[in-house]
Design a protein around this motif. Structure first.
Motif, PDB file in Angstrom:
ATOM      1  N   HIS A 100     125.025  32.428 -17.087  1.00 55.73           N
ATOM      2  CA  HIS A 100     126.626  32.680 -16.636  1.00 55.73           C
ATOM      3  C   HIS A 100     126.394  33.255 -15.270  1.00 55.73           C
ATOM      4  CE1 HIS A 100     127.496  32.026 -20.991  1.00 55.73           C
ATOM      5  NE2 HIS A 100     126.493  33.222 -21.153  1.00 55.73           N
ATOM      6  N   PRO A 101     126.545  32.155 -14.284  1.00 56.56           N
ATOM      7  CA  PRO A 101     126.029  32.830 -12.994  1.00 56.56           C
ATOM      8  C   PRO A 101     127.490  33.514 -12.516  1.00 56.56           C
ATOM      9  CG  PRO A 101     126.379  30.410 -12.941  1.00 56.56           C
ATOM     10  CD  PRO A 101     126.579  30.875 -14.468  1.00 56.56           C
ATOM     11  N   ASN A 102     128.525  33.435 -12.739  1.00 57.51           N
ATOM     12  CA  ASN A 102     129.695  34.135 -12.335  1.00 57.51           C
ATOM     13  C   ASN A 102     129.985  35.399 -13.048  1.00 57.51           C
ATOM     14  OD1 ASN A 102     130.224  31.860 -10.553  1.00 57.51           O
ATOM     15  ND2 ASN A 102     131.272  30.880 -12.366  1.00 57.51           N
ATOM     16  N   ASP A 103     129.227  35.748 -13.982  1.00 63.24           N
ATOM     17  CA  ASP A 103     129.343  37.067 -14.603  1.00 63.24           C
ATOM     18  C   ASP A 103     128.276  38.045 -13.910  1.00 63.24           C
ATOM     19  OD1 ASP A 103     129.341  39.278 -16.416  1.00 63.24           O
ATOM     20  OD2 ASP A 103     129.726  37.977 -18.222  1.00 63.24           O
ATOM     21  N   ALA A 104     128.493  38.958 -13.469  1.00 67.91           N
ATOM     22  CA  ALA A 104     127.547  40.023 -12.775  1.00 67.91           C
ATOM     23  C   ALA A 104     126.779  40.650 -13.849  1.00 67.91           C
ATOM     24  CB  ALA A 104     128.586  41.042 -11.861  1.00 67.91           C
ATOM     25  N   ALA A 105     127.196  41.169 -14.902  1.00 71.29           N
ATOM     26  CA  ALA A 105     126.763  42.113 -15.887  1.00 71.29           C
ATOM     27  C   ALA A 105     125.566  40.896 -16.608  1.00 71.29           C
ATOM     28  CB  ALA A 105     127.623  42.561 -16.718  1.00 71.29           C
ATOM     29  N   SER A 106     125.979  39.944 -16.974  1.00 68.80           N
ATOM     30  CA  SER A 106     124.995  39.009 -17.539  1.00 68.80           C
ATOM     31  C   SER A 106     124.010  38.398 -16.435  1.00 68.80           C
ATOM     32  CB  SER A 106     125.702  37.680 -17.998  1.00 68.80           C
ATOM     33  OG  SER A 106     124.777  36.420 -18.376  1.00 68.80           O
ATOM     34  N   SER A 107     124.182  38.256 -15.182  1.00 67.00           N
ATOM     35  CA  SER A 107     123.095  37.795 -14.255  1.00 67.00           C
ATOM     36  C   SER A 107     122.261  39.166 -14.193  1.00 67.00           C
ATOM     37  CB  SER A 107     123.899  37.573 -12.963  1.00 67.00           C
ATOM     38  OG  SER A 107     124.758  36.558 -12.931  1.00 67.00           O
ATOM     39  N   ALA A 108     122.927  40.069 -13.967  1.00 65.07           N
ATOM     40  CA  ALA A 108     121.882  41.555 -14.121  1.00 65.07           C
ATOM     41  C   ALA A 108     121.021  41.484 -15.055  1.00 65.07           C
ATOM     42  CB  ALA A 108     122.929  42.881 -13.911  1.00 65.07           C
ATOM     43  N   ARG A 109     121.506  41.503 -16.294  1.00 63.58           N
ATOM     44  CA  ARG A 109     120.812  41.391 -17.407  1.00 63.58           C
ATOM     45  C   ARG A 109     119.657  40.280 -17.248  1.00 63.58           C
ATOM     46  NH1 ARG A 109     125.570  42.259 -20.190  1.00 63.58           N
ATOM     47  NH2 ARG A 109     125.574  39.954 -20.626  1.00 63.58           N
ATOM     48  N   ALA A 110     119.924  39.148 -16.861  1.00 62.59           N
ATOM     49  CA  ALA A 110     119.115  38.013 -16.796  1.00 62.59           C
ATOM     50  C   ALA A 110     118.158  38.462 -15.811  1.00 62.59           C
ATOM     51  CB  ALA A 110     119.687  36.776 -16.423  1.00 62.59           C
ATOM     52  N   ALA A 111     118.596  38.957 -14.513  1.00 65.74           N
ATOM     53  CA  ALA A 111     117.177  39.337 -13.675  1.00 65.74           C
ATOM     54  C   ALA A 111     116.314  40.341 -14.039  1.00 65.74           C
ATOM     55  CB  ALA A 111     117.993  39.789 -12.247  1.00 65.74           C
ATOM     56  N   ALA A 112     116.911  41.325 -14.844  1.00 68.83           N
ATOM     57  CA  ALA A 112     116.131  42.345 -15.461  1.00 68.83           C
ATOM     58  C   ALA A 112     115.192  41.833 -16.267  1.00 68.83           C
ATOM     59  CB  ALA A 112     116.899  43.641 -16.029  1.00 68.83           C
ATOM     60  N   LEU A 113     115.546  41.083 -17.300  1.00 65.24           N
ATOM     61  CA  LEU A 113     114.617  40.421 -18.358  1.00 65.24           C
ATOM     62  C   LEU A 113     113.720  39.748 -17.873  1.00 65.24           C
ATOM     63  CD1 LEU A 113     113.910  39.928 -21.365  1.00 65.24           C
ATOM     64  CD2 LEU A 113     115.565  38.100 -21.252  1.00 65.24           C
ATOM     65  N   ILE A 114     113.998  38.681 -16.844  1.00 68.28           N
ATOM     66  CA  ILE A 114     112.804  37.808 -16.386  1.00 68.28           C
ATOM     67  C   ILE A 114     112.096  38.484 -15.416  1.00 68.28           C
ATOM     68  CG2 ILE A 114     114.156  36.860 -14.290  1.00 68.28           C
ATOM     69  CD1 ILE A 114     112.927  33.956 -15.344  1.00 68.28           C
ATOM     70  N   HIS A 115     112.477  39.267 -14.648  1.00 68.20           N
ATOM     71  CA  HIS A 115     111.549  40.376 -13.974  1.00 68.20           C
ATOM     72  C   HIS A 115     110.589  40.975 -14.692  1.00 68.20           C
ATOM     73  CE1 HIS A 115     112.435  39.742  -9.727  1.00 68.20           C
ATOM     74  NE2 HIS A 115     113.793  39.413  -9.814  1.00 68.20           N
ATOM     75  N   ARG A 116     111.100  41.663 -15.775  1.00 71.04           N
ATOM     76  CA  ARG A 116     110.192  42.348 -16.724  1.00 71.04           C
ATOM     77  C   ARG A 116     109.138  41.413 -17.593  1.00 71.04           C
ATOM     78  NH1 ARG A 116     110.181  43.195 -21.969  1.00 71.04           N
ATOM     79  NH2 ARG A 116     112.056  42.139 -22.364  1.00 71.04           N
ATOM     80  N   ILE A 117     109.509  40.384 -17.872  1.00 72.44           N
ATOM     81  CA  ILE A 117     108.534  39.272 -18.486  1.00 72.44           C
ATOM     82  C   ILE A 117     107.627  39.087 -17.418  1.00 72.44           C
ATOM     83  CG2 ILE A 117     108.328  37.071 -19.550  1.00 72.44           C
ATOM     84  CD1 ILE A 117     109.597  39.292 -21.551  1.00 72.44           C
ATOM     85  N   ALA A 118     107.980  38.593 -16.156  1.00 71.51           N
ATOM     86  CA  ALA A 118     107.267  38.315 -15.429  1.00 71.51           C
ATOM     87  C   ALA A 118     106.169  39.101 -14.796  1.00 71.51           C
ATOM     88  CB  ALA A 118     107.776  37.763 -14.043  1.00 71.51           C
ATOM     89  N   ALA A 119     106.544  40.605 -14.865  1.00 70.73           N
ATOM     90  CA  ALA A 119     105.594  41.808 -14.372  1.00 70.73           C
ATOM     91  C   ALA A 119     104.729  42.065 -15.581  1.00 70.73           C
ATOM     92  CB  ALA A 119     106.482  42.990 -14.166  1.00 70.73           C
ATOM     93  N   SER A 120     104.834  41.666 -16.880  1.00 74.76           N
ATOM     94  CA  SER A 120     104.301  42.052 -17.975  1.00 74.76           C
ATOM     95  C   SER A 120     103.445  40.842 -18.293  1.00 74.76           C
ATOM     96  CB  SER A 120     104.940  42.537 -19.245  1.00 74.76           C
ATOM     97  OG  SER A 120     105.953  41.258 -19.453  1.00 74.76           O
TER      98      SER A 120
END
Length: 861
Positions: free
Chosen positions: A685-705
């Motif tokens: 949901h690229p137009n949903d700021a909250a959804s985009s923030a959750r997506a970024a946090a999740l994939i950054h966490r998965i990548a870091a781990s």
């Protein structure tokens, strides 16, 4: 000498306004040279700072140093400017593949490694911590700066819970540092571990319970007195290349602009000297009548030129610093930081340059005027024809006497427009070529997570080591289940997974015979037919359960994708399929031929070597094995380019990069150490700021781990490239605007001097009955004509190289940039020049005509 000083002072005082105009023009020229030097130095300092932020400034480092020796020499090391890193403990995490460590870095170490605060501050005591963003994601924290954070520390089999105050978030530094060091430790048999134990969580003091110590050295000298594992900072070479690249991107344009402006300076000074000496003609004749010789007159010219230049240089110093301060402030307001940096010798350059130019030009002009007088005496008998019309009279009396000054105005305006248009367009070109090249390389994929470290070893059948690099199947499932992410593809290639087409000698097909003659495991590893390598390769195959009759074909390469990725690949090529066919694919029975010579229905064996857990690059932990898959080609087709909207998302399956695609689920079930090499996803949901923030946090966490993986975030990358583009564009823009502003001021000043230096002509024209209004209109018209011709020629001269650049960089929308930004700015500048000239000329002429011309002449002489 005293007489020359008296005469120079007397003349300058008597003709104060004329001398003031000359000083003003010389001041502007000197300011332009000095500002150009200042800005060049500031750009270089800014580029060096950017390289330092990226790569640090240490010369080398000792990993796992002798703690006792380091502690005893701590004061000595700190005095030398070296940095010490003390690792306190490992921080317990839920699923981080790469361990997170807590420790202390002294101030020297932070400076050498370029550890910088993004938010907050560094810790100052043992109960405070600051950590980089990568560690923040690895620890799955939600705390803000100033809040309490509880960490579980593992130290010598015990787990201790500690509570800290989070004082700051740091720019990422530890992950990049860890990967570089880890690649070196993997290849060193004397390393105590392949984990470099580098702290990404920093405390404010050294702990008594230190498990490892590392030392950063300021100098690029190998030092082994504190430990055996010394590593040079190879990134320092990249830092130098990075700085040189940024310097070169502006040097060519600034050299062109600066060189052209230097020519304008010489020409403008020449015209200024000519006007000044012509206006001194009556004063010079008076001095000759009282007995001054030609040598004494030249000495006086020289003294006056030097004095005017020194006065102009003094005035240029505060003006140059003011222009520089204004440019730095504007850059900061636009989000681009330019560092202030000047050298003591810089103000001396314009002084020496202007003294040389002005003195030589004044002497040459004086010599030229004397020759002209001698030639005029020989032509007394030659009389000019009488003027019949006002136009002819105007040409004879005004235009001929002002020809040099009008030409100077034309050339200055030509240079002003040329510098503006070509300078701004060059800045846009330098920024756009890098920015659009980077953006096109990223494509449209929002996130790309990929393995970015490790090395392949023939003794491990070409497997990447360490073995657990990449994203696990469980973490991929977590990403796919997220409603905020749309995972496009996930695959394992031969970078981390050794896989071959296995055949036995004598049991082949014509196609396999053809492939066998091209690329095999032995041929790829021993292209020089070295007998020692032949023996090693044979033993390696035996270690993994292969026989001498087995031939392992390496080309086409074999790529493993999961079920959902295969489904998208089929849909992208409009292939028909059933869920049952996909089930057979997941079981490892069917494969797809993408761009290879294999056709639907062909059968062969895919073999995947399995490396025992705990193995190293030096020794297998037990006996290796392999898993064979008897497969049938389900279908054969060629994928279109950029199937997922990005050239780097899935680069296989095209005509230039053929491959065999098999099931990732099947190979992971055979070898549990395998991980996904690359995973690409978009925001659901690229137009949903909250959804985009959750997506970024999740994939950054998965990548870091996920061990050894990096991530490309398209939004962050574009923002970073924009910042780099501005960093390349701003130097050229700043220099261009500064020089244009100074040139515009010089044009205005020179135009006023031109108008005020023809009082004799105005008096003659008024004496023959010319109306003041007509005289005013003609003066303004001539000024606008000179300046308009210069602007037109400058526009044409700048447009030609701009069009050549547009044609050369055809893949960048430079024409749109030229039409939307450069052209309007250039036309606006031309309009401003013409308006300023018209207003300034009108005001000057009105003032001259309002006062008595004869009174002005008597005041001047």
């Amino acid at each position: 000498m005293n007489g020359n000083l008296f005469l120079t002072k007397r003349y300058m005082k008597r003709h104060f306004r004329q001398q003031l105009g000359a000083v003003l023009v010389l001041t502007l020229f000197a300011s332009a040279v000095l500002t150009m030097l200042f800005l060049t130095q500031c750009f270089h300092a800014t580029n060096e700072q950017a390289a330092y932020n990226e790569y640090g400034s240490f010369g080398g480092q000792t990993i796992f140093a002798n703690m006792d020796k380091v502690n005893s020499d701590r004061a000595k090391l700190e005095a030398e400017g070296n940095g010490i890193v003390s690792v306190q403990a490992q921080v317990q995490t839920s699923d981080a593949a790469d361990a997170v460590y807590i420790g202390y870095m002294d101030e020297n170490a932070r400076k050498l490694r370029a550890v910088r605060v993004q938010e907050g501050r560094f810790p100052t005591d043992a109960h405070e911590i600051a950590l980089d963003k990568d560690a923040y994601y690895r620890l799955n924290l939600n705390a803000k700066v100033g809040e309490k954070v509880t960490l579980k520390l593992k130290n010598k089999q015990s787990v201790q819970t500690e509570t800290y105050t989070l004082t700051g978030i740091l720019y990422d530094y530890a992950d990049h540092w860890r990967k570089i060091v880890q690649d070196n430790l993997v290849q060193r048999p004397n390393a105590p571990t392949t984990d470099p134990e580098l702290p990404s969580v920093l405390t404010g003091s050294v702990s008594e319970n230190t498990i490892a110590t590392h030392v950063f050295y300021r100098e690029e000298l190998e030092r082994t007195e504190y430990g055996d594992i010394f590593l040079y900072n190879m990134e320092s070479f990249r830092a130098k290349d990075y700085t040189q690249q940024l310097d070169r991107s502006t040097a060519n344009v600034t050299l062109f602009i600066g060189g052209f402006f230097l020519l304008l300076t010489v020409f403008g000074t020449w015209v200024l000297a000519h006007v000044t000496l012509q206006s001194r003609e009556k004063f010079t004749k008076t001095l000759q009548k009282v007995g001054l010789t030609g040598k004494e007159l030249r000495t006086q010219f020289l003294m006056q030129a030097g004095l005017l230049t020194v006065i102009a240089w003094v005035f240029s110093l505060p003006l140059s610093f003011g222009i520089l301060a204004l440019i730095l402030a504007i850059a900061k307001g636009w989000g681009t930081t330019l560092l202030f940096s000047v050298s003591w010798w810089m103000p001396l350059v314009p002084l020496g340059l202007m003294l040389t130019v002005s003195v030589l030009i004044f002497l040459l002009q004086a010599h030229g005027l004397q020759k002209c007088k001698k030639r005029s005496k020989k032509r007394k008998q030659k009389r000019a024809s009488a003027a019949q019309t006002f136009s002819q009279l105007w040409t004879k009396l005004y235009r001929k006497s002002s020809y040099g000054r009008m030409t100077a105005l034309t050339v200055l305006c030509l240079g002003c427009v040329l510098i503006l248009e070509f300078g701004t367009f060059s800045g846009e070109t330098a920024a756009a070529t890098h920015f659009y090249g980077a953006v096109q390389g990223m494509g449209t994929m929002d996130y790309q997570v990929y393995v970015e470290q490790g090395a392949c070893f023939p003794q491990l059948m070409g497997a990447n080591f360490p073995r657990d690099l990449g994203m696990s199947a469980q973490k991929l499932t977590e990403l796919r289940k997220s409603p905020d992410l749309d995972v496009q593809c996930a695959y394992i290639d031969n970078t981390v997974m050794p896989a071959f087409i296995r055949i036995q000698k004598g049991h082949s097909t014509p196609l396999l015979d053809k492939l066998m003659k091209q690329h095999t495991f032995e041929k790829d590893n021993n292209q020089d037919n070295n007998p020692a390598y032949t023996k090693e390769d044979k033993q390696t195959k035996l270690n993994f359960g292969y026989t001498e009759q087995d031939v392992l074909i390496t080309n086409p390469s074999i790529v493993a994708v999961d079920r959902d990725t295969m489904k998208k690949l089929l849909q992208a090529n409009h292939q028909t399929f059933t869920e049952a066919e996909l089930d057979t694919f997941v079981q490892g029975k069917n494969v797809f031929s993408l761009g290879t010579d294999f056709q639907k229905g062909d059968t062969f064996t895919v073999s995947v070597p399995i490396i025992p857990e705990g193995s190293t690059t030096e020794k297998l932990n037990g006996k290796g094995s392999h898993k064979d898959f008897a497969v049938t080609v389900q279908d054969s087709f060629i994928l279109p380019q950029n199937v997922f909207g990005s050239p780097s998302a899935f680069r296989y399956g095209t005509k230039n990069s053929p491959c065999i695609v098999m099931s990732a689920e099947a190979v992971i079930s055979a070898d549990s150490q395998l991980r996904y090499f690359q995973v690409c996803a978009n925001r659901a949901h690229p137009n949903d700021a909250a959804s985009s923030a959750r997506a970024a946090a999740l994939i950054h966490r998965i990548a870091a781990s996920s061990k050894g993986m990096g991530i490309t975030d398209r939004e962050e990358s574009i923002a970073g490239w924009k910042q780099k583009a501005n960093q390349e564009k701003w130097p050229i823009y700043a220099l261009t605007i500064a020089l244009v502003a100074i040139t515009l001021a010089a044009v205005t000043a020179l135009n006023r001097i031109k108008l005020k230096s023809n009082l004799h002509t105005y008096a003659l024209l008024c004496a023959v009955g010319t109306e003041p209004g007509r005289l005013q209109r003609n003066l303004i018209k001539d000024s606008l004509k000179s300046i308009g011709v210069g602007c037109a020629f400058g526009f044409c001269a700048a447009t030609v190289p701009c069009m050549l650049l547009i044609q050369h960089y055809w893949y960048v929308p430079l024409l749109n940039i030229w039409l939307s930004a450069v052209l309007p700015l250039t036309l606006l500048c031309i309009a401003v020049i013409l308006c300023v000239t018209a207003v300034s000329s009108a005001a000057t002429v009105h003032k001259i005509l309002k006062n008595s011309i004869l009174a002005s002449l008597s005041a001047q002489y």
